[in-house]
Motif scaffolding. Structure first.
Motif, mmCIF file in Angstrom:
data_model
loop_
_atom_site.group_PDB
_atom_site.id
_atom_site.type_symbol
_atom_site.label_atom_id
_atom_site.label_comp_id
_atom_site.label_asym_id
_atom_site.label_seq_id
_atom_site.Cartn_x
_atom_site.Cartn_y
_atom_site.Cartn_z
ATOM 1 N N ALA A 91 0.894 -0.965 -0.136
ATOM 2 C CA ALA A 91 -0.062 -0.077 -0.085
ATOM 3 C C ALA A 91 0.832 1.359 0.095
ATOM 4 C CB ALA A 91 -0.817 0.017 1.230
ATOM 5 N N GLY A 92 2.130 1.069 -0.048
ATOM 6 C CA GLY A 92 3.085 2.329 0.082
ATOM 7 C C GLY A 92 2.876 3.138 -1.177
ATOM 8 N N PRO A 93 3.673 4.359 -0.958
ATOM 9 C CA PRO A 93 3.714 5.322 -2.252
ATOM 10 C C PRO A 93 4.469 4.712 -3.264
ATOM 11 C CG PRO A 93 5.004 6.178 -0.343
ATOM 12 C CD PRO A 93 4.136 5.048 0.073
ATOM 13 N N VAL A 94 4.268 4.898 -4.519
ATOM 14 C CA VAL A 94 4.922 4.466 -5.809
ATOM 15 C C VAL A 94 5.972 5.311 -6.389
ATOM 16 C CG1 VAL A 94 4.565 3.663 -8.250
ATOM 17 C CG2 VAL A 94 2.908 3.117 -6.527
ATOM 18 N N TYR A 95 7.257 4.635 -6.483
ATOM 19 C CA TYR A 95 8.303 5.419 -7.258
ATOM 20 C C TYR A 95 8.154 5.443 -8.862
ATOM 21 C CZ TYR A 95 10.541 5.324 -2.778
ATOM 22 O OH TYR A 95 11.060 5.274 -1.378
ATOM 23 N N LEU A 96 8.200 4.170 -9.305
ATOM 24 C CA LEU A 96 7.964 3.942 -10.616
ATOM 25 C C LEU A 96 7.233 2.539 -10.970
ATOM 26 C CD1 LEU A 96 12.134 4.141 -11.364
ATOM 27 C CD2 LEU A 96 10.266 5.862 -12.237
ATOM 28 N N LYS A 97 6.898 2.705 -12.268
ATOM 29 C CA LYS A 97 6.191 1.775 -12.871
ATOM 30 C C LYS A 97 6.819 1.574 -14.405
ATOM 31 C CE LYS A 97 1.647 1.833 -10.436
ATOM 32 N NZ LYS A 97 0.333 2.226 -10.372
ATOM 33 N N LEU A 98 6.901 0.159 -14.627
ATOM 34 C CA LEU A 98 7.564 -0.336 -15.986
ATOM 35 C C LEU A 98 6.656 -1.477 -16.466
ATOM 36 C CD1 LEU A 98 11.100 0.191 -15.946
ATOM 37 C CD2 LEU A 98 9.830 1.531 -16.667
ATOM 38 N N PRO A 99 6.561 -1.397 -17.955
ATOM 39 C CA PRO A 99 5.643 -2.236 -18.424
ATOM 40 C C PRO A 99 6.408 -3.900 -18.348
ATOM 41 C CG PRO A 99 5.868 -0.637 -19.887
ATOM 42 C CD PRO A 99 7.008 -0.333 -19.104
ATOM 43 N N LEU A 100 5.588 -4.902 -18.133
ATOM 44 C CA LEU A 100 5.968 -6.028 -17.783
ATOM 45 C C LEU A 100 5.133 -7.143 -18.519
ATOM 46 C CD1 LEU A 100 8.331 -8.093 -16.457
ATOM 47 C CD2 LEU A 100 6.653 -8.285 -14.615
ATOM 48 N N SER A 101 5.580 -8.046 -19.315
ATOM 49 C CA SER A 101 4.692 -8.994 -19.802
ATOM 50 C C SER A 101 4.706 -10.359 -18.902
ATOM 51 C CB SER A 101 5.271 -9.767 -21.321
ATOM 52 O OG SER A 101 4.606 -10.775 -21.967
ATOM 53 N N THR A 102 3.425 -11.078 -18.911
ATOM 54 C CA THR A 102 3.171 -12.050 -18.146
ATOM 55 C C THR A 102 3.452 -13.404 -19.116
ATOM 56 O OG1 THR A 102 0.811 -12.215 -18.480
ATOM 57 C CG2 THR A 102 1.815 -10.913 -16.517
ATOM 58 N N LEU A 103 3.811 -13.234 -20.219
ATOM 59 C CA LEU A 103 3.831 -14.368 -21.045
ATOM 60 C C LEU A 103 5.165 -15.351 -20.788
ATOM 61 C CD1 LEU A 103 2.437 -12.782 -24.365
ATOM 62 C CD2 LEU A 103 1.165 -14.158 -22.748
ATOM 63 N N GLY A 104 5.257 -16.456 -21.098
ATOM 64 C CA GLY A 104 6.230 -17.239 -20.712
ATOM 65 C C GLY A 104 6.165 -18.130 -19.485
ATOM 66 N N THR A 105 6.996 -18.857 -19.282
ATOM 67 C CA THR A 105 7.342 -19.502 -18.102
ATOM 68 C C THR A 105 7.056 -18.383 -16.840
ATOM 69 O OG1 THR A 105 9.518 -19.790 -18.025
ATOM 70 C CG2 THR A 105 8.038 -21.520 -19.102
ATOM 71 N N ALA A 106 7.070 -18.871 -15.467
ATOM 72 C CA ALA A 106 7.051 -18.227 -14.508
ATOM 73 C C ALA A 106 8.804 -17.656 -14.413
ATOM 74 C CB ALA A 106 6.747 -18.731 -13.263
ATOM 75 N N GLU A 107 9.422 -18.599 -14.712
ATOM 76 C CA GLU A 107 10.966 -18.483 -14.591
ATOM 77 C C GLU A 107 11.425 -17.125 -15.402
ATOM 78 O OE1 GLU A 107 14.822 -19.265 -12.947
ATOM 79 O OE2 GLU A 107 12.717 -19.889 -12.466
ATOM 80 N N GLU A 108 10.789 -17.306 -16.701
ATOM 81 C CA GLU A 108 11.146 -16.337 -17.734
ATOM 82 C C GLU A 108 10.477 -14.961 -17.549
ATOM 83 O OE1 GLU A 108 11.041 -19.170 -21.653
ATOM 84 O OE2 GLU A 108 9.131 -18.282 -20.767
ATOM 85 N N VAL A 109 9.460 -14.804 -16.736
ATOM 86 C CA VAL A 109 8.583 -13.563 -16.304
ATOM 87 C C VAL A 109 9.758 -13.079 -15.190
ATOM 88 C CG1 VAL A 109 6.772 -12.371 -15.454
ATOM 89 C CG2 VAL A 109 6.549 -14.355 -16.927
ATOM 90 N N PHE A 110 9.956 -13.817 -14.386
ATOM 91 C CA PHE A 110 10.993 -13.272 -13.271
ATOM 92 C C PHE A 110 12.148 -12.663 -13.634
ATOM 93 C CE2 PHE A 110 8.629 -16.685 -10.344
ATOM 94 C CZ PHE A 110 7.709 -15.805 -10.086
ATOM 95 N N ILE A 111 12.851 -13.658 -14.518
ATOM 96 C CA ILE A 111 14.040 -13.149 -15.114
ATOM 97 C C ILE A 111 13.873 -11.696 -15.985
ATOM 98 C CG2 ILE A 111 15.692 -13.221 -17.014
ATOM 99 C CD1 ILE A 111 15.478 -16.442 -16.302
ATOM 100 N N ARG A 112 12.768 -11.477 -16.505
ATOM 101 C CA ARG A 112 12.251 -10.260 -17.082
ATOM 102 C C ARG A 112 12.287 -9.138 -16.112
ATOM 103 N NH1 ARG A 112 7.502 -12.245 -19.869
ATOM 104 N NH2 ARG A 112 8.950 -13.406 -20.879
#
Length: 211
Positions: A91-112
């Protein structure tokens, strides 16, 4: 850590190392938590500027298992949010947001996501970004349990593929089916129009219970 050579960096690898005394002795200005699975003590985040990372466009999707909760809702595009740690979860205040795709395996998303975190940290420090309060009605995700990885309720090939890939990361309890005395665990799923192919590992159910 590549890209942080011009900074003094203290690496904290366990919750036992996360102490007020250690951070004060180092003279920490920021404490970043790019990959952290333990609760951050209030004594730490109230004393230091603690920055956490969350895989949703908060205030939407506060809470646990963000990637899995996004995938089961059919959301293919999200953001990685850097926000200040607070007493209330995500719930804290936000510094930055960057786009992120959820496609691929969980491992690939975490690396991304990992590749986004370093430049976000550098920007926050270099630009002294002031976080802004979240706005809008919050929604909450419930942390998923290993027992929810059962594939038995899947009713389409697309859902089956998504379910396998969203749990496909090292250290995660992978998607499974129980057949007789065996538990089948699935990884590396691929989807075609008429089938899903995946690697499967068989173990005895009583062996799973011992683990």
């Amino acid at each position: 850590m590549c890209g942080l050579n011009r900074y003094e960096v203290l690496r904290v690898r366990s919750r036992d190392e996360l102490t007020i005394e250690r951070l004060e002795a180092f003279g920490a200005d920021y404490v970043f938590f790019p990959h952290w699975s333990w609760r951050i003590p209030a004594s730490v985040f109230e004393r230091f500027e603690c920055v956490i990372f969350h895989m949703t466009d908060v205030p939407f999707g506060r809470g646990g298992s963000p990637l899995q909760n996004l995938v089961i809702r059919g959301i293919e595009n999200t953001v990685l949010t850097a926000l200040r740690c607070s007493q209330e979860v995500d719930a804290g205040p936000v510094y930055l947001k960057l786009p992120l795709s959820t496609l691929g395996t969980a491992e690939e998303v975490f690396i991304r996501a990992s590749f986004l975190m370093l430049p976000m940290m550098i920007r926050i420090v270099d630009e002294r970004i002031e976080p802004y309060a979240q706005s809008g009605e919050p929604t909450f995700f419930r942390r998923r349990t290993p027992e929810q990885g059962n594939l038995q309720s899947m009713s389409s090939l697309t859902d089956l593929h998504d379910f396998i890939r969203m749990l496909d990361a090292d250290g995660y309890p992978h998607a499974f089916l129980d057949v007789g005395v065996f538990r089948l665990r699935f990884r590396r799923s691929s989807l075609s129009p008429n089938s899903v192919k995946a690697d499967v590992v068989f173990t005895y159910l009583n062996q799973e219970d011992q683990n």
